[in-house]
Write an enzyme that holds these catalytic residues in place. Sequence first.
Site, PDB file in Angstrom:
ATOM      1  N   GLU A 750     -30.111 -13.919 -19.358  1.00 30.01           N
ATOM      2  CA  GLU A 750     -28.903 -14.464 -18.729  1.00 30.01           C
ATOM      3  C   GLU A 750     -27.907 -14.716 -19.846  1.00 30.01           C
ATOM      4  O   GLU A 750     -28.148 -15.529 -20.739  1.00 30.01           O
ATOM      5  CB  GLU A 750     -29.219 -15.747 -17.958  1.00 30.01           C
ATOM      6  CG  GLU A 750     -28.093 -16.208 -17.041  1.00 30.01           C
ATOM      7  CD  GLU A 750     -27.170 -17.218 -17.694  1.00 30.01           C
ATOM      8  OE1 GLU A 750     -26.023 -16.836 -18.047  1.00 30.01           O
ATOM      9  OE2 GLU A 750     -27.590 -18.365 -17.877  1.00 30.01           O
ATOM     10  N   CYS A 784     -21.928 -21.052 -19.668  1.00 37.00           N
ATOM     11  CA  CYS A 784     -21.933 -19.611 -19.354  1.00 37.00           C
ATOM     12  C   CYS A 784     -21.011 -19.312 -18.189  1.00 37.00           C
ATOM     13  O   CYS A 784     -20.387 -18.255 -18.117  1.00 37.00           O
ATOM     14  CB  CYS A 784     -23.343 -19.139 -19.020  1.00 37.00           C
ATOM     15  SG  CYS A 784     -24.532 -19.381 -20.342  1.00 37.00           S
TER      16      CYS A 784
END
Length: 991
Positions: A750, A784
Amino acid sequence: MPRTTDRLPFPYRPEAGVLAQRLSALQGALDWAAAATQAAPWVRAVRENPPPFWAMESLLKEYPISSAEGLALMRLAEALLRVPDAETAIALTADQLGRADFDGAADSTLARLSSTAIAMSKHFLPQAGNEPGLMAKLGAKTVVAATLRAVQLLGRQFVLGQTIEEGMKEAASARKRQANLGFSFDMLGEGARTDADALRYLASYQNAIAAIARTADPKRLPSHNDGISIKFSALHPRYEDAQHERVMRELVPRVWTLCEGAAAANLNLTIDAEEVDRLELSLDVFEALAKAVAQHCPQWQGLGLALQAYQTRAVELIEHVAALGRQYRLKFMCRLVKGAYWDAEIKRAQEQGLPAYPVFTQKPHTDVSYLACAQALFGASDAIYPQFATHNAGTIAAILQMATRHGAPFELQRLHGMGEGIYREVLKNPAVSCRVYAPVGAHRDLLAYLVRRLLENGANSSFVHQLADESVGMDELLISPLEQSKPGILTASLPLPPALYGPKRPNSLGLDLAVAAHREPLLAAHAALVVPTVPEATGAAAQAAVGKAVQAFAGWNHTPVAERAATLRRAADAMQQQLPRLCALLVKEAHKGWNDAVSEVREAIDFLRFYANDAERVMAPQTLPGPTGESNTLRMEGRGAWVCISPWNFPLAIFAGQVAAALATGNTVLAKPAEQTPAIALEAVKLLHAAGVPAGALQLLHGPGETVGAALVAQPGIAGVVFTGSTQVAKIIQRALAAKDGPIIPLIAETGGINAMLVDSTALPEQVADAVVQSAFRSAGQRCSALRLLCVHEAIADGVIEMIEGAAKELVAGDPSDLATDLGPVIDAEAFEGITRHVQRLHTDARPLLGSLRATPAMPHVIAPQMFEVTAIGEVTQEIFGPVLQVVRWSGDPMAVVQQINALGYGLTLGIQTRIDSRAQALAAAARVGNVYVNRNMIGAVVGVQPFGGEGLSGTGPKAGGPNYLLRFCAEQTLTINTTAAGGNVALFTG
């Protein structure tokens, strides 16, 4: 002066206990049967002689808000007037009218004509997603123009005037028709996001007070003059408890100037109620004003406060306000309302994992609270002049009954445009007076706010809605809320926040930092905390750890999944108990702000519980269909030793999520935390070991990624790698795994993204500003999911960008342990230097939009919010992992904007701000993005609710916190047994 929070009860108390107190207080104080008898003729008169078609009661009768038609009209009213470009206005109108069926929707002649006109007009509008031709466009523009006119007419029903002078003229006209009317003018709108907004509202309030004063009689009591209602959140852009010191310093002088003007003319100045988490702050400001009134104009009895009956602390709040009045020898005017933020309060309590709701969850309970509050207000008539805002005929009759018993002066209140029919009947008694709460301002600015309030007042359960529905009988309409609220009559309609996800997965418990009892343990833990030193591992240690993990695999994998799950749940419970200490460690080691720290510990707890539950589901053997004479079973088991490499930006939540997923599925774990945040990882490992995870099944290896991380990835015995971090490092790991001999090893990665938000011209600017500031600058942009690229429609770009600039300038950057800080420092010197280089480049390559912020305490590596305008989406080629936002204007087809975003190659998060539902769905479907957020911020994915993860350059999937994540950690085995090898299928013989 002690904080009000020390003098009010805890806001999150069990509802049943508070309700029992309210019912007890009303015993013998009210004859509801007599009140219903008095109210019944009013209801009959309204039903026999209803208000005009555009009045709220009639509108709700013809187009109930629960219907597609009513909702379409309300949503058009909320958005259409602010849309500046014709193409978007056509799209919005087509979207809303297209989802409703106005054919035959109404009863009255005028309503049938309106419905027929709308139904015919729909034929001129384009279907969702289709481009209209020239004739259709001409017809569509005509329809939109007519719809705009209809919305403006609707606005006139709920906005008294677009200026204070126009409003006062309408008020004077109304008084000629009804003598016992007063008015409280409200320059209503959204709260201030910038200081310029606040100063504009201040000037508007000052102008209104001066205008009202010109027609007022200063010799009369404020209860006999018109007045004004104000919102604290309109007068300060950071009206929140965390900014308490600043609010007291800056807001109190502003409001005092309004009080001076109102006092000079003997006007009523009422402070409107706001959300629960602002209550203590509001009362602190109110007390400061009361003290000033006592010193400078003690004869003025016009300072007032709105009180919300749906709050479980409402009666205690009245007692507190009355005590202030007695302390300062003043009399306050208190407006009792039901409350207009119910849905927001419920959602906030659920999202924050609070122990209970701060408001009553059932309408009869709120009605009981309203009556108990009325009793308390009459009982405090020496310090309070009661004002009762209600449109409920039964409640009005009950108030009149109480007033007769107490013999205290009072007034009733209603919202302009609502309750006209009932009050037409009530005010036939000349002894009863009513004050109209009268919004004043441009329809474009007010309708968005008012519609959200009207949607709540028009709900199916409300009296206004049921009054218009003749199928609701008199007994049902005027039923006693006291009888409805007796134990055993009503069943709980909402789970408590801790039970939000059902009995098998408790919601993690959070904290309300506006409450001292929640805040103080955090601060105490921070003061006592010493961050432990974590020794670094070596390459040789990494090699030995892999051997140990491989050796421990068989034992842990063969441990029953129920036992592994129970171990994770014990760790989650322990983590919940240690929340203050873990939060303090996140603040000290990772530079988290307090709210972010609480959210992260809760996310870690949620991961542990979610994966514990999901492992029991995923690992259960599945019997598959097949031919007779054989059995087919699909079984799951662990793969082996996994390397879990977690980042510094979520050093507990992502660390715990990776580790929990691997452990739950029977794998052993070699946990490699970020170099910057090993201490919080060590605490998590200790909790897991204490909960029962064997030492060999979970090992922590702290050290640089180039040595320890690389050594772990390179070891031949590992069965998989799960990684969260940069795309660059993910590719390095990918290549290292591909170059190894032996089994093909899975990688779950990720990574980041150039996360965009698309804003069209139907979006509400204030909501956009809130979402952008939270998404781009919260956590210093070190998420993120953080917003990196804002794409805003050119028709509204100037105003939206200006509002975001102003809101960003109000943020405080500095020490994260200070509750008032919004942005702490970035993680380290390397990050600071990298972000600074990008900012310097953008000062040359783009147009800077933000100057310097307010002064902040000196602290290394603090970066204030940065914002730059670029000319094209394609210019944004790199993720800048910090509080840096790039902005681009767009026009034309929004689908083309999404295609350009897709072309960047990243695919983590996307925000869409639009009131066109079909557009939001189409854009989301076209986006190559893992998480799409519509009309909200784009950070803070919740475990099991918003599974998180991207595609393309943003990751491999599957999504963390989702139903498919654990499968990647598993090896699958199909077991097929020929049951006829030793004989036939017995089931066939016995069938």
